[in-house]
Design a protein around this motif. Structure first.
Motif, mmCIF file in Angstrom:
data_model
loop_
_atom_site.group_PDB
_atom_site.id
_atom_site.type_symbol
_atom_site.label_atom_id
_atom_site.label_comp_id
_atom_site.label_asym_id
_atom_site.label_seq_id
_atom_site.Cartn_x
_atom_site.Cartn_y
_atom_site.Cartn_z
ATOM 1 N N GLY A 131 -2.455 -0.060 2.000
ATOM 2 C CA GLY A 131 -1.459 0.049 3.058
ATOM 3 C C GLY A 131 -0.189 0.750 2.650
ATOM 4 O O GLY A 131 0.563 1.219 3.512
ATOM 5 N N CYS A 132 0.087 0.839 1.365
ATOM 6 C CA CYS A 132 1.361 1.401 0.902
ATOM 7 C C CYS A 132 1.479 2.875 1.274
ATOM 8 O O CYS A 132 0.604 3.686 0.917
ATOM 9 C CB CYS A 132 1.499 1.232 -0.610
ATOM 10 N N PRO A 133 2.551 3.271 1.962
ATOM 11 C CA PRO A 133 2.696 4.669 2.374
ATOM 12 C C PRO A 133 3.130 5.607 1.257
ATOM 13 O O PRO A 133 3.086 6.826 1.430
ATOM 14 C CB PRO A 133 3.766 4.590 3.465
ATOM 15 N N VAL A 134 3.553 5.062 0.121
ATOM 16 C CA VAL A 134 4.043 5.916 -0.966
ATOM 17 C C VAL A 134 3.207 5.781 -2.238
ATOM 18 O O VAL A 134 3.600 6.246 -3.300
ATOM 19 C CB VAL A 134 5.527 5.598 -1.285
ATOM 20 N N ASN A 135 2.054 5.131 -2.141
ATOM 21 C CA ASN A 135 1.170 4.935 -3.300
ATOM 22 C C ASN A 135 1.901 4.265 -4.462
ATOM 23 O O ASN A 135 1.795 4.700 -5.617
ATOM 24 C CB ASN A 135 0.573 6.261 -3.760
#
Length: 572
Positions: A131-135
């Motif tokens: 889910g993390c948008p910034v990895n």
């Protein structure tokens, strides 16, 4: 001594040198001799003798990874593991990476309580990572440990919503999320994690688990009473006991429900972006469906209409930045496009903003004698609508992917679309009224005659549908089981009852009563003509009250949701 050195030994006579013989002897040391040499060199931690058998002797092989193993029979609930984790990892005062919960059940004759210590489960399919948008999360391919990259994090907190075990914790002072990493630096040098070292009963240990076995065991969908089903993220923690657990064993806080974080920046972002998209949709539909005789009226108000709709969208996207702990790094949010719905939402609304800005500028190009063909204008307009609706769809999926029943795509999708209609219609009418005030050829009564009255009727209908849909949640109060939706209904009629009442009052007043009156007035008394001032004030009030009502609805959307988590303790 010299004679001994000159006299060749038996190995020397076979071609071996003295150094080769010494190296061979060292390799043949007994276990006792090796242990003694280790301690002579101080190569082992002081407490090693207490936990050496609680961590693996070898590194994970192919198909294996490190995992926590908890002996429920040995856990006394002393919370020494919580204190050690807090101190050795330098956590903030209110920050915890490990917690101790309580399960209770049994019968009056034989009651059962069970303490449970838990931290990050280092899942095979971590929801936080996907889910993390910034990895900002990585899963170590060698150890299986799920690590958080603090420098990469922007503090969006979406991983907190995604994790079904309430593992990531937000640090307000640092503006980022942090979590347990199994004390990987200690584990790499043969030292046990802080929680393992501190447990006086040896209830926590690090083991090697077979990944395929974890996948197969998840088919039974059993992990721990009261915890989320393991099939979602495939947690690797193992809870063991030699005692049969009663079938009615539940978390001690199972019957407690408290409001969640309201996320006010997200409340405003969702309401304003949906309001903007709804306004653009109404603008596109007006000239094709609703305005039979009012095409000229619509064209005269179009320039103001598009500028206002664009401004609303920009306000919504700007509000979302206040939700970030590190807003200066918001540009990173597109990195996770392949896995994160949040990244997709940002990309779609970014495209929406770019197209909307161009579309809003078209009516003003005539000042420089620049004219755009009708076909190109329509294509750009529908492109704005398409990207806006796609952005709203991504917003729906952002919350649906958290697996919370209240945020299921069917419920959330209907909420978001109806919000767009409920706010887009009065916004469009009010914009037309404002344009009429600066245009001699337009008047408010004319707008109402051409299409305004029909829009008021549709607005009242939309408000009725939306309020009935929201009220349907209360039917879950009749359920015998304490489902998450029943808990939400209990919250909205209990601790959040005041906000719920205000929300429905706003919906009825702004969405039904005022526009309903404007729609029915000509039918009730055809001879009576409503004044321009009355119509304008009524629409201003309708839009303002509807907007407040939708803000309250979105506040309840966040506050009344039941978040999955590990078993906790009853409130003091």
């Amino acid at each position: 001594m010299s004679a001994l050195l000159l006299e060749p030994s038996a190995p020397a006579r076979t071609g071996l040198k003295l150094l080769d013989e010494l190296l061979r002897d060292q390799q043949q040391l007994t276990a006792v001799e090796q242990f003694a040499r280790h301690h002579e060199c101080d190569s082992l931690p002081d407490q090693e003798k207490y936990y050496r058998n609680l961590i693996p002797l070898t590194a994970p092989r192919d198909g294996e990874q490190y995992a926590f193993e908890v002996d429920l029979d040995s856990c006394s609930g002393c919370k020494a593991c919580v204190v050690a984790c807090h101190n050795l990892n330098g956590l903030e005062e209110d920050e915890t990476w490990r917690s101790v919960g309580l399960l209770s059940g049994g019968s009056a004759e034989l009651p059962v309580i069970q303490h449970v210590t838990s931290a990050c489960h280092h899942c095979l399919e971590p929801a936080c990572l996907h889910g993390c948008p910034v990895n900002a999360y990585v899963k170590d391919p060698a150890t299986g440990i799920v690590k958080h990259l603090d420098d990469q994090c922007i503090g969006c907190q979406y991983c907190i919503l995604k994790c079904p075990y309430d593992v990531p914790k937000y640090s307000h002072s640092k503006g980022i999320v942090r979590k347990c990493d199994m004390c990987q630096n200690r584990l790499a040098v043969g030292e046990a994690p802080a929680c393992v070292q501190s447990c006086p009963n040896g209830a926590i240990r690090i083991t090697l688990v077979n990944k395929q076995a974890i996948i197969e065991e998840s088919e039974a969908n059993q992990f721990l009473p009261g915890a989320a089903a393991p099939s979602y993220t495939l947690p690797t923690t193992t809870f063991k006991t030699r005692r049969p657990l009663p079938r009615n064993l539940l978390p001690a806080d199972y019957y407690a429900a408290s409001p969640q974080h309201a996320h006010w920046p997200l409340v405003l972002m969702l309401v304003l972006t949906q309001m903007s998209v709804g306004t653009f949709v109404v603008e596109q539909l007006l000239g094709r469906v609703l305005a039979v005789n009012g095409q000229e009226t619509i064209e005269q108000t179009r320039a103001v209409h598009l500028i206002a709709a664009f401004a609303l969208g920009m306000l919504g996207m700007g509000a979302s930045l206040f939700h970030l702990g590190r807003p200066l790094f918001a540009f990173r949010a597109v990195i996770g496009l392949l896995t994160s719905w949040l990244s997709r939402e940002i990309v779609c609304f970014g495209a929406f903003a770019a197209l909307a800005s161009l579309y809003a500028a078209l009516p003003w190009l005539s000042v420089w004698n620049i004219n755009i063909s009708r076909g190109a204008n329509d294509l750009l307009g529908w492109s704005v609508v398409a990207t806006g609706l796609t952005g709203v769809f991504c917003s729906v999926m952002v919350y649906d992917s958290t697996r919370r029943p209240l945020w299921h795509w069917s419920r959330t999708g209907l909420r978001f679309l109806l919000t767009g209609a409920l706010l887009g219609i009065p916004t469009s009418l009010l914009i037309a009224f404002v344009a009429a005030a600066f245009t001699e050829s337009l008047s408010v009564p004319q707008i109402m005659t051409d299409y305004g009255r029909n829009l008021c009727g549709i607005l009242a209908l939309v408000a009725v549908v939306k309020l009935l849909f929201e009220a349907s949640l209360f039917s879950h109060l009749l359920s015998r089981r304490l489902t998450p939706l029943k808990r939400t209904a209990m919250l909205t009629t209990g601790e959040l009852a005041r906000r719920t009442s205000q929300r429905f009052l706003c919906g009825v007043a702004g969405g039904i009563a005022l526009p309903g009156f404007l729609f029915l007035a000509p039918l009730l008394d055809p001879q009576q003509t409503l004044s321009t001032q009355f119509i304008a004030v009524a629409m201003v009030l309708a839009l303002g009250i509807c907007f407040l009502g939708e803000v309250l609805e979105r506040y309840l959307f966040f506050s009344a949701v039941i978040a999955p988590k590990m078993p906790g303790t009853p409130a003091a």
